[in-house]
Design a protein around this motif. Structure first.
Motif, PDB file in Angstrom:
ATOM      1  N   GLN A 264      34.952  25.485  44.010  1.00 41.04           N
ATOM      2  CA  GLN A 264      34.283  25.046  42.840  1.00 41.04           C
ATOM      3  C   GLN A 264      35.238  24.379  41.896  1.00 41.04           C
ATOM      4  O   GLN A 264      36.285  24.803  41.493  1.00 41.04           O
TER       5      GLN A 264
ATOM      6  N   GLN B 194      22.199  24.304  46.425  1.00 44.43           N
ATOM      7  CA  GLN B 194      21.556  23.085  45.437  1.00 44.43           C
ATOM      8  C   GLN B 194      22.498  22.534  44.598  1.00 44.43           C
ATOM      9  O   GLN B 194      23.380  22.998  43.965  1.00 44.43           O
TER      10      GLN B 194
ATOM     11  N   ARG C  64      30.166  22.561  45.512  1.00 43.99           N
ATOM     12  CA  ARG C  64      29.944  21.601  44.526  1.00 43.99           C
ATOM     13  C   ARG C  64      30.916  21.179  43.829  1.00 43.99           C
ATOM     14  O   ARG C  64      31.927  21.892  43.384  1.00 43.99           O
TER      15      ARG C  64
ATOM     16  N   THR D 119      20.083  30.298  47.191  1.00 41.53           N
ATOM     17  CA  THR D 119      19.996  29.528  45.999  1.00 41.53           C
ATOM     18  C   THR D 119      20.785  30.416  44.976  1.00 41.53           C
ATOM     19  O   THR D 119      20.822  31.809  45.064  1.00 41.53           O
TER      20      THR D 119
ATOM     21  N   ASP E 285      30.186  28.279  32.187  1.00 40.55           N
ATOM     22  CA  ASP E 285      29.514  29.409  32.282  1.00 40.55           C
ATOM     23  C   ASP E 285      28.787  29.941  30.759  1.00 40.55           C
ATOM     24  O   ASP E 285      29.339  29.279  29.957  1.00 40.55           O
TER      25      ASP E 285
ATOM     26  N   ASN F 244      26.169  26.323  33.589  1.00 40.62           N
ATOM     27  CA  ASN F 244      25.227  27.295  33.616  1.00 40.62           C
ATOM     28  C   ASN F 244      25.398  28.014  32.120  1.00 40.62           C
ATOM     29  O   ASN F 244      25.995  29.233  31.964  1.00 40.62           O
TER      30      ASN F 244
ATOM     31  N   TYR G 263      24.968  20.993  39.605  1.00 40.66           N
ATOM     32  CA  TYR G 263      23.918  21.826  39.376  1.00 40.66           C
ATOM     33  C   TYR G 263      23.850  22.307  38.143  1.00 40.66           C
ATOM     34  O   TYR G 263      24.724  22.752  37.380  1.00 40.66           O
TER      35      TYR G 263
ATOM     36  N   THR H 223      29.351  22.969  38.051  1.00 41.52           N
ATOM     37  CA  THR H 223      28.160  23.953  37.771  1.00 41.52           C
ATOM     38  C   THR H 223      28.171  24.140  36.467  1.00 41.52           C
ATOM     39  O   THR H 223      29.191  24.361  35.684  1.00 41.52           O
TER      40      THR H 223
ATOM     41  N   THR I  13      33.475  24.983  36.553  1.00 37.74           N
ATOM     42  CA  THR I  13      32.215  25.853  36.344  1.00 37.74           C
ATOM     43  C   THR I  13      32.304  25.879  34.820  1.00 37.74           C
ATOM     44  O   THR I  13      33.316  26.233  34.181  1.00 37.74           O
TER      45      THR I  13
ATOM     46  N   ALA J 187      21.654  24.679  35.473  1.00 42.39           N
ATOM     47  CA  ALA J 187      21.050  25.861  35.572  1.00 42.39           C
ATOM     48  C   ALA J 187      19.801  26.031  34.645  1.00 42.39           C
ATOM     49  O   ALA J 187      19.961  25.311  33.582  1.00 42.39           O
TER      50      ALA J 187
ATOM     51  N   ASN K  15      23.338  28.347  45.548  1.00 39.34           N
ATOM     52  CA  ASN K  15      24.545  27.862  46.084  1.00 39.34           C
ATOM     53  C   ASN K  15      24.253  26.714  47.090  1.00 39.34           C
ATOM     54  O   ASN K  15      25.092  25.824  47.449  1.00 39.34           O
TER      55      ASN K  15
ATOM     56  N   ALA L 159      27.046  21.393  49.086  1.00 38.85           N
ATOM     57  CA  ALA L 159      26.256  22.712  49.016  1.00 38.85           C
ATOM     58  C   ALA L 159      24.969  22.897  49.805  1.00 38.85           C
ATOM     59  O   ALA L 159      24.076  22.706  49.463  1.00 38.85           O
TER      60      ALA L 159
END
Length: 773
Positions: free
Chosen positions: A28, A93, A62, A89, A33, A67, A98, A65, A31, A100, A91, A84
């Motif tokens: 990763q 996508q 990926r 899912t 989040d 989210n 990605y 990410t 990320t 979210a 993971n 990915a």
């Protein structure tokens, strides 16, 4: 790379700069989040150079990410190498990015390429994805090595948040495949900096479907359709903006309005006012006078106010207007004529016209009658109680917000008392107001009573009909305030501007009375603040309803022989427009006529004022001084008007034409710099100084106005004007040698904003001059 930054605990906007390319073998790379929620208002990750690469290299995860509920912007980054392609899912996508559910990401001039995932090799958008600038999402694949760039699950769309630059390229996959009859929307608000670019040049379908724009919606939404199929009402997305300006006169304090007509594929489009941004620049002889601030109006109109500008009478100005729509600027130049007298904001420049024959429903514009309406500045509202108080020192109005009167004078909720129209003013009172206001503002008063325009010399305003006041005269060529004539009032109420429009409304601006008028059905038996109802298309309010308005004319029968100012005698003066009170008939129409004794103040009668503007049109065959703006320079024996004391000339502001160079003076006039060369010892200039004879010294000679007299506007059936230049030819100073035609004249003319070497080119009968105007 475990961290590229730590976010604190304060709710701020954070920007993270990427200095170098990042290439690491990690699962990763970045990320973002839910741990960011409440700690950041927004996050921007951007390159410090043109573009930096974030490359997952040989890793198996990926690149990005997202989210989090915190809005995220990725700017000038290349995102590549993400993978990915295995696991459950989500993971499998979004190999590059990605997004979210509940997350919002903006890609600004980013490239997402060479990524792979089972779904959405480049980007998987389960939230909100916005794109702008030069955005590229291509060369990404799915688990079967098929193109899979941007994957949109059912119900998700791609939002265009700004214009696309050339070179943008985005491939799209949708979860639900489109059919011929039910095309799939995948983005809205398609816009580019180049209007020639079509959506299909930027968007491609990863699954073999065609890309078109438009579903009948004015946002020109982009859709996928089955190849070879058809969609009804498909729009090309090509937008055009046309600018127009009805105003021709520029005066300090006046309002100039430019209108933009927006079309798409030839069809009119109605958008919000903030879809167009405006700029205006005012020029005089190529030099910028001012950059002007604007006030948006409905219908893509924009108004600027010419306050605090030094405007010279008769000079030609160029208004450069620019309206930017979807990043594309549409420009137009408009010519305006300067008018040096001040005009208070709230006045609209209305162009006059000669109206011949009948207008349906009118008892003023009738068969056989020709009426010439001058160019005017028209107050866009009825004179208010505050305006009247400022000039006269009193407020005679019945509706003064005191209770206990019949009808009750208390103001309506939410309105401003001072902005209600003044009433209980007689026709005589209105004349006093007009002259007092004209004198206070340095204008030439229009009304004369007992040989004087000074209201201090007039007797006390009569309270009964008075022969002296009834004999008042009006100088319609003066630039001061005055009442409109009845014909002028109806012309304005019918939205006349360069003529009366073919399509007419029952009331001033509408066929619906409530839209434009305070009347017996909605007024609650009282007057209301001005400009609360809709204006007519000229931007003029309350010409139907609120209060009746005094006009100049005596009431009388109108026939073909009646002059432009109406009946010459009578007992009552005309009122127009209808008022707040109950009526037996529909007196609020543009045709209805009323009247009242000039001495009678009434709580349903007020007035509005107009000013005659320069350039009054003349009817065919009319004699009189024309409104044509022209000046001349004569270099013969006389006249020779030299520069006045205290006036300076700017030789950097010049215009060269023919054999002369003209320079702009601080008094707003043009000057020619010529050698002194007197014929004898006794020649003197206009200031009584002698003329030197040696030709070695020079003087600035003022370019003087011509007084044009129009003899006919259709000379010998040619459609040309026949003009007499009175103040030159009466003195017979049209040439300096004995020649028989005007091509040999020493007179040089300055006509309609340009200098001509020979303004008089043809000898005709007597001392008349034929000007091709």
């Amino acid at each position: 790379m475990n961290h590229i930054a730590r976010i604190g605990t304060s709710d701020k906007d954070y920007t993270i700069h990427i200095k170098d390319n990042l290439t690491e073998n990690v699962d990763q790379n970045v990320t973002l989040d839910n741990g960011l929620n409440g700690k950041a208002a927004s996050i921007t990750i951007k390159s410090l150079s043109d573009t930096n690469i974030i490359d997952a290299g040989t890793g198996t995860g990926r690149v990005f990410t997202v989210n989090t509920a915190v809005p995220v912007t990725l700017e000038q980054l290349t995102i590549k190498g993400g993978k990915a392609t295995s696991g459950s899912t989500p993971n499998n996508q979004g190999g590059g990015l990605y997004i979210a559910s509940g997350s919002t990401v903006t890609l600004s001039s980013c490239e997402v390429s060479e990524n792979a995932a089972t779904y959405g090799g480049g980007v998987y958008n389960a939230g909100t994805l916005k794109v702008k600038g030069k955005t590229i999402i291509k060369s990404n694949i799915d688990g079967s090595n098929k193109a899979s760039n941007l994957y949109l699950p059912e119900g998700k769309i791609l939002n265009i948040t700004g214009q696309f630059f050339e070179g943008s390229s985005i491939g799209v996959t949708t979860e639900t495949s489109p059919t011929n009859n039910t095309p799939t929307l995948f983005t809205s608000g398609f816009r580019t900096y180049n209007p020639e670019i079509t959506p299909s040049e930027i968007f491609t379908s990863d699954i073999g479907y065609a890309v078109v724009s438009g579903t009948g919606d004015d946002t020109a939404e982009v859709v996928l359709k089955a190849s070879g199929g058809s969609i009804d009402n498909v729009l090309s997305g090509t937008t055009s903006v046309t600018l127009s300006c009805a105003d021709t006169i520029l005066a300090s304090g006046s309002a100039i309005t430019v209108t933009a007509a927006v079309t798409k594929n030839g069809e009119a489009v109605t958008l919000n006012t903030d879809d167009i941004t405006w700029s205006f620049t005012l020029l005089c002889y190529g030099q910028e006078v001012a950059e002007l601030t604007t006030t948006p109006r409905k219908g893509f109109a924009n108004t600027f106010i010419t306050e605090n500008l030094n405007i010279f009478n008769g000079e030609k100005y160029v208004l450069h207007a620019s309206a930017k729509h979807d990043g594309v600027a549409y420009d137009e130049n408009f010519t305006l004529t300067g008018y040096s007298a001040p005009v208070t904001y709230g006045f609209v420049a209305v162009n006059g016209a000669t109206v011949s024959g009948a207008v349906s429903g009118s008892s003023i514009f009738i068969d056989g009658r020709t009426v010439t309406i001058p160019n005017m500045f028209v107050c866009d509202h009825e004179v208010t109680q505050a305006e009247y108080q400022a000039v006269m020192g009193t407020n005679p109005s019945h509706f003064d917000n005191t209770s206990g009167k019949d009808p009750d004078a208390v103001i309506a909720t939410g309105e401003t008392q001072a902005q209600r129209p003044v009433e209980k003013v007689s026709w005589y009172d209105a004349l006093v107001y007009c002259n007092k206001r004209s004198l206070a503002e340095g204008l030439t008063p229009c009304y004369t009573i007992s040989g004087s325009t000074d209201t201090n010399a007039w007797e006390t305003v009569p309270t009964s009909s008075n022969a002296t006041w009834n004999a008042a005269t009006c100088n319609f060529n003066a630039n001061g305030y005055r009442l409109p004539t009845e014909a002028e009032w109806e012309y304005i109420a019918r939205s006349g501007n360069n003529g009366i429009p073919e399509t007419q409304h029952t009331y001033s601006g509408s066929d619906t009375k409530d839209a434009v008028a305070w009347h017996s059905g909605n007024s609650e038996s009282k007057t209301h603040e001005i400009k609360k109802k809709d204006a007519n298309i000229l931007g003029i309010y309350d010409m139907s309803g609120n209060v009746w308005e005094w006009c100049w004319d005596w009431t009388g029968t109108i026939d073909a022989s009646t002059g432009v100012t109406g009946a010459s005698t009578g007992s009552y003066r005309v009122t127009r427009g209808g008022g707040w009170q109950p009526e037996d008939i529909d007196n609020w129409t543009v045709s209805a006529r009323g009247c009242n004794s000039p001495d009678n103040p009434n709580n349903s009668i007020g007035f509005r004022v107009v000013c005659t503007a320069p350039g009054t049109p003349l009817a065919p065959g009319t004699s009189g001084t024309a409104g044509t703006d022209a000046t001349y320079m004569y270099f013969g024996e006389f006249p020779q008007t030299i520069i006045a004391d205290g006036v300076t000339v700017d030789e950097n502001n010049s215009k060269e034409m023919g054999m002369f160079t003209y320079y702009f003076g601080s008094d707003g006039n043009w000057y020619a710099k010529q050698a002194e060369n007197g014929y004898g010892d006794n020649y003197k200039y206009s200031n009584n100084t002698p003329v030197a004879k040696n030709g070695s010294s020079k003087q600035y000679f003022k370019v003087e106005p011509i007084k044009w007299r129009v003899l006919t506007t259709d000379y010998n059936g040619t459609g040309k004007k026949l003009l007499l230049a009175e103040n030159i030819l009466i003195a017979h100073q049209f040439h300096d040698v004995d020649v028989s035609d005007y091509a040999g004249s020493s007179i040089r003319s300055y006509i309609n904003g340009d200098f001509l070497q020979y303004g008089f080119y043809k000898r005709i009968e007597g001392d008349d001059c034929d000007y091709d105007g």
